[in-house]
Design a protein around this motif. Structure first.
Motif, PDB file in Angstrom:
ATOM      1  N   THR A   1      -5.002 -51.519  30.428  1.00 53.38           N
ATOM      2  CA  THR A   1      -5.769 -51.704  31.663  1.00 53.38           C
ATOM      3  C   THR A   1      -5.498 -53.082  32.255  1.00 53.38           C
ATOM      4  N   GLY A   2      -5.464 -53.138  33.572  1.00 55.57           N
ATOM      5  CA  GLY A   2      -5.271 -54.397  34.284  1.00 55.57           C
ATOM      6  C   GLY A   2      -6.592 -54.976  34.739  1.00 55.57           C
ATOM      7  N   ASP A   3      -6.543 -56.191  35.232  1.00 60.09           N
ATOM      8  CA  ASP A   3      -7.750 -56.868  35.707  1.00 60.09           C
ATOM      9  C   ASP A   3      -8.345 -56.181  36.936  1.00 60.09           C
ATOM     10  N   ASP A   4      -7.479 -55.500  37.712  1.00 63.76           N
ATOM     11  CA  ASP A   4      -7.943 -54.859  38.946  1.00 63.76           C
ATOM     12  C   ASP A   4      -8.415 -53.423  38.727  1.00 63.76           C
ATOM     13  N   GLY A   5      -8.491 -52.980  37.480  1.00 68.34           N
ATOM     14  CA  GLY A   5      -8.954 -51.623  37.180  1.00 68.34           C
ATOM     15  C   GLY A   5      -7.844 -50.604  37.050  1.00 68.34           C
ATOM     16  N   ALA A   6      -6.609 -50.979  37.375  1.00 72.74           N
ATOM     17  CA  ALA A   6      -5.483 -50.062  37.224  1.00 72.74           C
ATOM     18  C   ALA A   6      -5.214 -49.844  35.736  1.00 72.74           C
ATOM     19  N   ALA A   7      -4.675 -48.686  35.413  1.00 73.49           N
ATOM     20  CA  ALA A   7      -4.383 -48.387  34.019  1.00 73.49           C
ATOM     21  C   ALA A   7      -3.085 -47.613  33.916  1.00 73.49           C
ATOM     22  N   VAL A   8      -2.383 -47.810  32.808  1.00 69.69           N
ATOM     23  CA  VAL A   8      -1.156 -47.066  32.509  1.00 69.69           C
ATOM     24  C   VAL A   8      -1.244 -46.563  31.074  1.00 69.69           C
ATOM     25  N   ARG A   9      -0.528 -45.493  30.792  1.00 73.65           N
ATOM     26  CA  ARG A   9      -0.505 -44.924  29.450  1.00 73.65           C
ATOM     27  C   ARG A   9       0.914 -45.005  28.906  1.00 73.65           C
ATOM     28  N   LEU A  10       1.048 -45.476  27.676  1.00 76.52           N
ATOM     29  CA  LEU A  10       2.343 -45.464  26.994  1.00 76.52           C
ATOM     30  C   LEU A  10       2.526 -44.091  26.369  1.00 76.52           C
ATOM     31  N   VAL A  11       3.633 -43.451  26.678  1.00 72.11           N
ATOM     32  CA  VAL A  11       3.928 -42.129  26.117  1.00 72.11           C
ATOM     33  C   VAL A  11       5.345 -42.126  25.571  1.00 72.11           C
ATOM     34  N   PRO A  12       5.599 -41.377  24.496  1.00 70.96           N
ATOM     35  CA  PRO A  12       6.961 -41.299  23.971  1.00 70.96           C
ATOM     36  C   PRO A  12       7.852 -40.456  24.887  1.00 70.96           C
ATOM     37  N   VAL A  13       9.125 -40.773  24.911  1.00 73.81           N
ATOM     38  CA  VAL A  13      10.111 -40.051  25.705  1.00 73.81           C
ATOM     39  C   VAL A  13      11.153 -39.493  24.749  1.00 73.81           C
ATOM     40  N   ASN A  14      11.474 -38.210  24.894  1.00 67.19           N
ATOM     41  CA  ASN A  14      12.493 -37.608  24.040  1.00 67.19           C
ATOM     42  C   ASN A  14      13.880 -38.027  24.503  1.00 67.19           C
ATOM     43  N   VAL A  15      14.647 -38.592  23.611  1.00 64.59           N
ATOM     44  CA  VAL A  15      16.016 -39.003  23.914  1.00 64.59           C
ATOM     45  C   VAL A  15      16.940 -38.060  23.162  1.00 64.59           C
ATOM     46  N   HIS A  16      17.848 -37.448  23.889  1.00 65.13           N
ATOM     47  CA  HIS A  16      18.724 -36.441  23.297  1.00 65.13           C
ATOM     48  C   HIS A  16      20.125 -36.960  23.004  1.00 65.13           C
ATOM     49  N   GLY A  17      20.332 -38.240  23.029  1.00 68.91           N
ATOM     50  CA  GLY A  17      21.646 -38.789  22.745  1.00 68.91           C
ATOM     51  C   GLY A  17      22.417 -39.102  24.008  1.00 68.91           C
ATOM     52  N   GLN A  18      23.655 -39.474  23.842  1.00 68.99           N
ATOM     53  CA  GLN A  18      24.515 -39.863  24.954  1.00 68.99           C
ATOM     54  C   GLN A  18      25.253 -38.648  25.514  1.00 68.99           C
ATOM     55  N   PRO A  19      25.395 -38.565  26.844  1.00 66.32           N
ATOM     56  CA  PRO A  19      26.210 -37.496  27.408  1.00 66.32           C
ATOM     57  C   PRO A  19      27.680 -37.692  27.033  1.00 66.32           C
ATOM     58  N   ARG A  20      28.383 -36.612  26.847  1.00 67.60           N
ATOM     59  CA  ARG A  20      29.797 -36.693  26.492  1.00 67.60           C
ATOM     60  C   ARG A  20      30.642 -36.133  27.625  1.00 67.60           C
ATOM     61  N   PHE A  21      31.777 -36.773  27.892  1.00 69.42           N
ATOM     62  CA  PHE A  21      32.688 -36.308  28.925  1.00 69.42           C
ATOM     63  C   PHE A  21      33.185 -34.909  28.559  1.00 69.42           C
ATOM     64  N   GLY A  22      33.098 -33.991  29.498  1.00 73.59           N
ATOM     65  CA  GLY A  22      33.577 -32.630  29.267  1.00 73.59           C
ATOM     66  C   GLY A  22      32.552 -31.712  28.634  1.00 73.59           C
ATOM     67  N   SER A  23      31.333 -32.182  28.436  1.00 73.45           N
ATOM     68  CA  SER A  23      30.343 -31.354  27.754  1.00 73.45           C
ATOM     69  C   SER A  23      29.861 -30.174  28.609  1.00 73.45           C
ATOM     70  N   ALA A  24      30.107 -30.193  29.921  1.00 77.30           N
ATOM     71  CA  ALA A  24      29.696 -29.089  30.791  1.00 77.30           C
ATOM     72  C   ALA A  24      30.836 -28.110  31.048  1.00 77.30           C
ATOM     73  N   ARG A  25      31.952 -28.268  30.342  1.00 75.45           N
ATOM     74  CA  ARG A  25      33.108 -27.389  30.533  1.00 75.45           C
ATOM     75  C   ARG A  25      32.694 -25.936  30.331  1.00 75.45           C
TER      76      ARG A  25
END
Length: 74
Positions: A29-53
């Motif tokens: 929470t901030g001093d002005d009443g604003a608030a944010v939530r920390l949430v986990p993000v799923n990371v699926h690795g690095q994209p590979r060149f040619g992976s959509a072939r």
């Protein structure tokens, strides 16, 4: 759910990061009443060149001139 003022969160960010990544709700929470939530993000690795072939195809006339542009061609 853990609610923490922004001043305290700045000092404890690595700890809060680990808690949120582990699934705990962390709200900052901030001093002005604003608030944010920390949430986990799923990371699926690095994209590979040619992976959509093979996932899409292009028409044979993809790069053929368009009739609508004939007046602009010289």
């Amino acid at each position: 759910m853990q609610t923490i003022p922004i001043d305290e969160a700045q000092a404890r960010l690595p700890e809060l990061f680990r808690e949120a990544a582990g699934g705990s709700d962390v709200v900052i929470t901030g001093d002005d009443g604003a608030a944010v939530r920390l949430v986990p993000v799923n990371v699926h690795g690095q994209p590979r060149f040619g992976s959509a072939r093979g996932l899409f195809t292009m028409a044979d006339d993809f790069d053929a001139p368009l009739e609508d542009f004939e007046p602009y061609e010289r």
